[in-house]
Scaffold this motif. Sequence first.
Motif, PDB file in Angstrom:
ATOM      1  N   LYS A   1       0.855  -1.228  -0.064  1.00  0.00           N
ATOM      2  CA  LYS A   1       0.141   0.060   0.140  1.00  0.00           C
ATOM      3  C   LYS A   1       0.738   1.423   0.095  1.00  0.00           C
ATOM      4  O   LYS A   1       0.646   2.365  -0.751  1.00  0.00           O
TER       5      LYS A   1
ATOM      6  N   SER B   1      -7.091   2.678   2.176  1.00  0.00           N
ATOM      7  CA  SER B   1      -7.399   1.094   1.888  1.00  0.00           C
ATOM      8  C   SER B   1      -8.037   0.841   0.563  1.00  0.00           C
ATOM      9  O   SER B   1      -8.288  -0.076   0.065  1.00  0.00           O
TER      10      SER B   1
ATOM     11  N   ASP C   1      -4.351   7.858   6.134  1.00  0.00           N
ATOM     12  CA  ASP C   1      -3.859   6.365   6.420  1.00  0.00           C
ATOM     13  C   ASP C   1      -4.991   5.689   7.397  1.00  0.00           C
ATOM     14  O   ASP C   1      -5.084   6.239   8.701  1.00  0.00           O
ATOM     15  N   ASP C   2      -5.647   5.078   6.939  1.00  0.00           N
ATOM     16  CA  ASP C   2      -6.937   4.664   7.555  1.00  0.00           C
ATOM     17  C   ASP C   2      -6.928   3.077   8.046  1.00  0.00           C
ATOM     18  O   ASP C   2      -7.796   2.330   8.508  1.00  0.00           O
ATOM     19  N   GLN C   3      -5.556   2.519   7.806  1.00  0.00           N
ATOM     20  CA  GLN C   3      -5.257   1.206   8.237  1.00  0.00           C
ATOM     21  C   GLN C   3      -4.540   0.810   9.412  1.00  0.00           C
ATOM     22  O   GLN C   3      -4.081   2.037  10.134  1.00  0.00           O
TER      23      GLN C   3
END
Length: 238
Positions: free
Chosen positions: A46, A177, A236-238
């Motif tokens: 990613k 994501s 950055d949602d991970q």
Amino acid sequence: MGGTVQNRDAFLSKIAKQLGRASKTEIARPTWQYQPQDRVLKDATKDELVEVLAQQCKNIHTDIVITNTANLPADLQKVVENYGGQSVITWKDERFKGYGLGKLMTEQWPQANIQLYEWDSELPEENIRQAEKANIGITISEITIAESGTAVLFSSKDKGRSVSFLPENSIILIPKSTIVPRMTQAARKISEKVRNGEQIASCINFITGPSNSADIEMILIVGVHGPIKATYIVIDDQ
């Protein structure tokens, strides 16, 4: 609502007869020896895809901001200020609050004389009027293609496509994501949703930076039929 195909077999049989062969009712999907569409960026992480996206943004005249949920309100505010503030239109989307933008949008912007309008499915004409006069439109990408720098937006009654088309400036939030390598993976994700019985938007927009055209003498003109400037904010949602 599903449709009904009328006289399909008779129609296809007539065509097959004219071609001098038997009618085929089933066609086997071919298996190709080479599938380059899956090889490019196949093993990219990613973070590597974010780098590819950032490089492509230089080619499509799009600014990019990489942030996280904690810093998102401040980073979004900077972009809005750089675009001159004034007025903003957004989708009616609970994800804005989920990303911690509720206070910014409903408290800080009014205090800074930034008008906020949220898409209202009950007011179609007012929605268009507000989108036409808004300085900035803010949307959220459902699928993001790193190779081409394309954000895929799903329209719905609460997510009018005019939000990304009519304002002079466009800000698209890009959840990390959602980033995939190529169009191949984006199309596959949409196909999987269909096979799983999910309701798919009747209008899916593939947006690659601000509007531009090189139709006349191959001279690139930006902002012909849509936003003049665009910014992607990767979260950055991970």
